[in-house]
Motif scaffolding. Structure first.
Motif, mmCIF file in Angstrom:
data_model
loop_
_atom_site.group_PDB
_atom_site.id
_atom_site.type_symbol
_atom_site.label_atom_id
_atom_site.label_comp_id
_atom_site.label_asym_id
_atom_site.label_seq_id
_atom_site.Cartn_x
_atom_site.Cartn_y
_atom_site.Cartn_z
ATOM 1 N N GLN A 143 -8.553 1.679 17.212
ATOM 2 C CA GLN A 143 -7.925 1.935 15.898
ATOM 3 C C GLN A 143 -7.953 3.403 15.499
ATOM 4 O O GLN A 143 -7.584 3.748 14.376
ATOM 5 C CB GLN A 143 -8.581 1.065 14.831
ATOM 6 C CG GLN A 143 -7.976 -0.342 14.741
ATOM 7 C CD GLN A 143 -8.382 -1.267 15.872
ATOM 8 O OE1 GLN A 143 -9.315 -0.979 16.611
ATOM 9 N NE2 GLN A 143 -7.682 -2.366 16.013
ATOM 10 N N LYS B 201 -0.416 -11.228 8.029
ATOM 11 C CA LYS B 201 -1.648 -11.456 8.784
ATOM 12 C C LYS B 201 -1.854 -12.968 8.954
ATOM 13 O O LYS B 201 -1.496 -13.742 8.070
ATOM 14 C CB LYS B 201 -2.840 -10.876 8.037
ATOM 15 C CG LYS B 201 -2.759 -9.376 7.838
ATOM 16 C CD LYS B 201 -4.062 -8.847 7.279
ATOM 17 C CE LYS B 201 -3.904 -7.640 6.400
ATOM 18 N NZ LYS B 201 -3.165 -6.519 6.888
ATOM 19 N N SER C 292 -5.565 -1.514 1.620
ATOM 20 C CA SER C 292 -5.085 -1.102 0.299
ATOM 21 C C SER C 292 -6.119 -0.178 -0.345
ATOM 22 O O SER C 292 -5.775 0.826 -0.968
ATOM 23 C CB SER C 292 -4.885 -2.323 -0.596
ATOM 24 O OG SER C 292 -4.098 -3.273 0.054
ATOM 25 N N VAL D 264 0.831 -1.226 0.000
ATOM 26 C CA VAL D 264 0.000 0.000 0.000
ATOM 27 C C VAL D 264 0.857 1.264 0.000
ATOM 28 O O VAL D 264 0.676 2.154 0.839
ATOM 29 C CB VAL D 264 -0.979 0.067 1.196
ATOM 30 C CG1 VAL D 264 -2.196 0.902 0.815
ATOM 31 C CG2 VAL D 264 -1.399 -1.262 1.692
HETATM 32 P P1 AMP Z 1 -4.349 -4.648 3.563
HETATM 33 O O1 AMP Z 1 -5.226 -4.230 2.458
HETATM 34 O O2 AMP Z 1 -3.454 -5.802 3.242
HETATM 35 O O3 AMP Z 1 -3.602 -3.502 4.159
HETATM 36 O O4 AMP Z 1 -5.290 -5.222 4.732
HETATM 37 C C1 AMP Z 1 -6.295 -4.423 5.289
HETATM 38 C C2 AMP Z 1 -6.919 -5.123 6.476
HETATM 39 O O5 AMP Z 1 -5.983 -5.239 7.548
HETATM 40 C C3 AMP Z 1 -8.081 -4.360 7.082
HETATM 41 O O6 AMP Z 1 -9.277 -4.542 6.363
HETATM 42 C C4 AMP Z 1 -8.125 -4.937 8.479
HETATM 43 O O7 AMP Z 1 -8.805 -6.180 8.495
HETATM 44 C C5 AMP Z 1 -6.673 -5.181 8.796
HETATM 45 N N1 AMP Z 1 -6.134 -4.073 9.598
HETATM 46 C C6 AMP Z 1 -5.393 -3.032 9.184
HETATM 47 N N2 AMP Z 1 -5.059 -2.240 10.222
HETATM 48 C C7 AMP Z 1 -5.618 -2.790 11.332
HETATM 49 C C8 AMP Z 1 -5.645 -2.445 12.726
HETATM 50 N N3 AMP Z 1 -5.001 -1.383 13.211
HETATM 51 N N4 AMP Z 1 -6.345 -3.257 13.554
HETATM 52 C C9 AMP Z 1 -6.999 -4.344 13.105
HETATM 53 N N5 AMP Z 1 -6.992 -4.727 11.815
HETATM 54 C C10 AMP Z 1 -6.319 -3.968 10.932
#
Ligand code: AMP
Length: 548
Positions: A363, A528, A333, A232
């Motif tokens: 968050q 993750k 993203s 991202v």
């Molecule tokens: P990505 O697109 O790979 O960055 O993944 C995004 C996803 O990561 C989000 O929809 C959330 O499920 C998770 N995520 C990102 N930041 C957090 C956070 N601070 N706490 C919990 N889940 C998060």
């Protein structure tokens, strides 16, 4: 009536021009793949980005063509950020930790024309090259002397190309809505999908990132950028650092605890960003070191944690070891990353630490430019009482409106919101608490249990290195939580100890019905936990509370 202000487009080239003109001698420190550290500055980075633009023009790269990277966080990768997008092409950052088949899929789907790669990934390039017919050439991010043995047609040395190119280049001016970069989501199911950012969305997000109540980045900051440039757009930080002229420290391939510690100390970094796993590694190093490490010269003050939930233990340890404040962010993203940011409000000044930590595990609040709302299953908005969970949806000028090449059909719901797939509460002050991915939430007796809350509580136990909670089918309750734990190698604990520890930390009926120990948890390429795979592994598991 139309206004009479100038219509200057918001372009990424403007950011690097500004950095070179007004913060030209501010340092860029880059740990290279060969282990050496290269020191340069925004002026030199700008000059090299212009040489790169000339190289791409010579290659015949046209506006809108995709140019891919398979690379670590180094100065060369940042040059690609500005050189590729600045000349009107689309920077396509590919996550090298994905399986080779996924990388092939992504490069073919994007029809990327050139691939710039760090020599660490030479074997990977050898494997994927024959399967990617659109690629016209590969550029190794090294000097001629460091060229890898690789048998592909049209292989170049990056430094050779730059040496042979002029630093005279005038950035073209075009519409700000043109595409600037492309990142694929690492979906745990189905094929990855492309999120296509524009110059406008990127520059607007950059303003928000620099704002005092955003990430508050300024020329005074020395930033250790641990978030990968292939994830991202590194949360937009390369652009933000250029906008404000921050010092940028790039760790290259070394993101282990020891190298992060050294860089923070030696480069006097006061600001850093990374996912929780990286920080767990840092504290493992600090706490596992035989001799007590001297942190007296460290200047770390603010640490941005996101990508997955920041466990309370990390927030406490930053305070304890460095007196540093953790800012939790949430984003994805599709939201150009940070969309909610955990800065506190004036009324929180002077809170006792424990109360402050209670806020930092949330968050954060929406920044200007991002609207957020939670909805029930019928699409009605839910109250902001900090208790009711609902599906989190977002909208805004830097939120995706669709996926590249229309994959997945309409990305937005009927009313124009982007459904994030996350389940959250929002409290009266607007603080968001992500309780789960919608497919991971545990449904017990008609109520929902948050797997993230349970995991966060479990990692506070001294013997727990990593924890994941999944729902297991239960005849009476439909589903009940199972806690899966990776133990610290030097610590012992029985399931009953961990359950006893959790007792007063969570709602009573959320207590997991069982604890199992495993050697490792499955992870996605962005770190993750792969809950789907874990659920598959424990399919048919019978909980002790569900015996006939
Ligand atoms: P990505 O697109 O790979 O960055 O993944 C995004 C996803 O990561 C989000 O929809 C959330 O499920 C998770 N995520 C990102 N930041 C957090 C956070 N601070 N706490 C919990 N889940 C998060």
């Amino acid at each position: 009536m139309h206004a009479l202000m100038q219509q200057r487009p918001l372009l990424i080239s403007g950011l690097i021009e500004h950095a070179a003109t007004y913060h030209g001698d501010r340092e860029i420190v880059s740990c290279q793949v060969d282990g050496s550290i290269l020191r340069s500055d925004w002026r030199q980075l700008h000059a090299r980005a212009k040489r790169l633009a000339n190289v791409l023009t010579g290659f015949g790269v046209q506006a809108g063509d995709r140019v891919a990277t398979l690379a670590w966080n180094t100065h060369r990768h940042v040059e690609l950020y500005f050189g590729v997008s600045g000349m009107g092409a689309v920077l396509h950052t590919v996550n090298p930790r994905l399986f080779a088949e996924q990388i092939v899929y992504i490069l073919n789907h994007a029809e990327s024309r050139y691939v710039f790669f760090d020599t660490t990934f030479t074997d990977l390039v050898a494997k994927i090259a024959p399967q990617c017919p659109h690629i016209k050439g590969f550029v190794a991010l090294c000097s001629r002397a460091q060229m890898p043995a690789l048998n592909v047609a049209r292989l170049y040395s990056y430094e050779d190309l730059l040496d042979g190119a002029s630093a005279e280049y005038a950035w073209p001016v075009f519409e700000e809505t043109r595409a600037s970069s492309l990142c694929y989501t690492s979906g745990t199911t189905g094929n990855p999908k492309g999120v296509l950012y524009s110059h406008r969305s990127t520059v607007l997000h950059t303003f928000a990132a620099c704002a005092a109540d955003g990430l508050g980045l300024s020329a005074n900051d020395s930033v250790l950028l641990v978030v990968p440039l292939f994830h991202v757009n590194a949360w937009g930080v390369p652009y933000a650092a250029a906008m404000c002229g921050a010092k940028l420290v790039l760790p290259g391939p070394g993101v282990g605890g020891e190298s992060i510690f050294r860089l923070l100390r030696d480069e006097a970094c006061n600001f850093s960003l990374g996912v929780p796993t990286v920080w767990l590694g840092l504290f493992d190093y600090i706490e596992g070191s035989a001799a007590k490490l001297d942190v007296s010269t460290m200047r770390l003050k603010r640490v941005v944690v996101g990508g997955s939930a920041a466990p309370r233990a990390i927030i406490e340890k930053f305070e304890k070891h460095f007196g540093a404040f953790v800012i939790q962010v949430w984003g994805m993203s599709e939201t150009s990353s940070p969309a909610t940011i955990g800065n506190l409000l004036p009324k929180h000044a002077g809170l006792p630490l424990e109360r402050r930590f209670d806020l930092q595990v949330l968050q954060g609040r929406a920044i200007y430019g991002v609207e957020i709302e939670i909805f029930d299953a019928d699409g009605s908005p839910l109250p902001h009482d900090g208790k009711v969970f609902g599906e989190l949806k977002v909208r805004g000028p830097w939120v995706a409106g669709g996926y590249y090449r229309g994959d997945d059909g309409a990305a937005l719901d009927d009313t124009g919101w982007f459904p994030t797939g996350d389940v959250a509460t929002i409290d009266r002050d607007g603080f968001v608490r992500i309780t789960d991915r919608s497919k991971d939430v545990i449904k017990s007796g008609g109520e929902w249990i948050s797997s993230i809350d349970l995991e966060n509580a479990a990692v506070g136990h001294e013997a727990v290195q990593e924890a994941a909670v999944i729902g297991i089918a239960h005849r009476r309750w439909q589903e009940r939580p199972l806690l899966v734990v990776v133990k610290r190698p030097d610590k012992e604990a029985a399931p009953a100890d961990i359950l006893a520890y959790l007792q007063d930390k969570i709602t009573k009926w959320w207590l997991p019905d069982d604890v199992v120990f495993v050697d490792a948890l499955p992870h996605t390429a962005t770190g993750k936990v792969q809950k789907l795979e874990l659920r598959e592994r424990f399919k048919g598991y019978r909980l002790p509370t569900d015996q006939s």
